[in-house]
Design an enzyme around this catalytic site. Structure first.
Site, PDB file in Angstrom:
ATOM      1  CG  ASP A   1      -7.103 -12.209   7.938  1.00 11.19           C
ATOM      2  OD1 ASP A   1      -6.156 -11.455   7.668  1.00 11.19           O
ATOM      3  OD2 ASP A   1      -8.064 -11.854   8.637  1.00 11.19           O
TER       4      ASP A   1
ATOM      5  CG  ASP B   1     -18.460  -9.825  12.799  1.00 11.17           C
ATOM      6  OD1 ASP B   1     -17.249  -9.657  13.104  1.00 11.17           O
ATOM      7  OD2 ASP B   1     -18.821 -10.466  11.785  1.00 11.17           O
TER       8      ASP B   1
ATOM      9  CG  HIS C   1     -14.113 -10.533  12.236  1.00 14.13           C
ATOM     10  ND1 HIS C   1     -15.050 -10.013  11.370  1.00 14.13           N
ATOM     11  CD2 HIS C   1     -12.971  -9.864  11.968  1.00 14.13           C
ATOM     12  CE1 HIS C   1     -14.482  -9.077  10.627  1.00 14.13           C
ATOM     13  NE2 HIS C   1     -13.213  -8.965  10.968  1.00 14.13           N
TER      14      HIS C   1
ATOM     15  CD  GLU D   1     -16.907 -12.794   9.816  1.00 14.78           C
ATOM     16  OE1 GLU D   1     -17.095 -12.198  10.891  1.00 14.78           O
ATOM     17  OE2 GLU D   1     -16.902 -12.213   8.717  1.00 14.78           O
TER      18      GLU D   1
END
Ligand code: GLP
Length: 247
Positions: free
Chosen positions: A67, A136, A138, A143
């Site tokens: 990313d 979370d 990810h 996400e």
């Protein structure tokens, strides 16, 4: 999923580096998928040591990263391009031309997303993907959502991720709100996945990811469906899994 529980962060890092080095030795032209964040730093340090000692050669290897923040150029110290060159590429004998990250400054983001998937396919797919875990759930910057992403996509970061990543920026307002991330398709098509997780703050989400329901609300839970994942996690991250007697 193969689970390796380590005493501490350093042991986790050495295990991950050993597997990555073994991959480069077995297939010197391997395509590696690399990750950022604080978790892989020890792994990269261990790889640099192995490379400097002459135990592993990266000259024929290629890399793609998971990313990149939208809007940050490679010379921005918070960009993942900068991170990878500083913490790994500049310190090992890899050809910089063989290292790839999404271009967060691309004028045409949609074209960049398609080009990134095409690039990965043109190199024959990922041999080994290194993954960290977001608080979370990810992976990359995929996400929690109501569906799993397919190819490389542009995402809005969640408040939790912005909050977690603000430590790298001067202020929370400087944290980009968008990122380009490899999608689940390329991650799940990687031939081998090394999943590294450290620290007690990841214990709950690691338990959900590895033993919970497979749901896009916990993106990492999809890894339960991959045939060759090695989870390497330290005791702190494994706390709940250990308490439940699951590993
Ligand atoms: C970022 C990266 C992820 C990484 C996550 C966890 O959001 N995009 O690839 O896994 O952070 O980071 P850390 O290892 O610092 O906890």
């Amino acid at each position: 999923m193969k689970i390796i529980k380590t005493k501490c962060y350093d042991e986790m890092s050495r295990h991950a580096a050993n597997i990555i080095a073994a991959q480069a030795i077995i297939k010197p032209t391997s395509l590696f998928g690399f990750a950022t964040g604080s978790t892989p730093l020890g792994t990269y340090k261990a790889l640099i040591e192995k490379n400097k000692a002459g135990d592993v050669d990266f000259s024929g290897c290629k890399t793609v990263n998971l990313d990149e923040y939208v809007g940050l150029s490679g010379d921005n110290e918070q960009s993942y391009y900068y991170y990878m060159h500083k913490n790994l590429f500049s310190q090992i004998n890899i050809n910089p031309a063989n290292t790839h990250l999404p271009n967060g400054k691309a004028k045409d983001i949609d074209a960049e997303l398609k080009a990134y998937d095409a690039l990965i396919a043109s190199m024959g797919g990922i041999d080994l993907q290194l993954l960290g875990l977001g608080h979370d759930g990810h992976i990359g910057f995929n996400e929690p959502a109501d569906h799993f992403s397919k190819g490389t996509n542009c995402v809005e970061l969640t408040e939790m991720t912005i909050e977690a990543n603000k430590r790298f920026f001067a202020s929370i307002d400087d944290v980009p709100r968008k990122a380009i991330t490899m999608g689940m398709r390329e991650i799940m098509q990687a031939k081998k996945i090394v999943f590294i997780v450290s620290g007690k703050d990841k214990a709950e989400i690691l338990y959900k990811s590895v033993f919970g329901k497979i749901t896009p609300e916990v993106p990492a839970s999809i890894l339960q469906l991959h045939p060759d994942v090695t989870l390497i996690a330290d005791e702190a991250a494994m706390k709940i899994i250990t308490e439940k007697g699951l590993a």
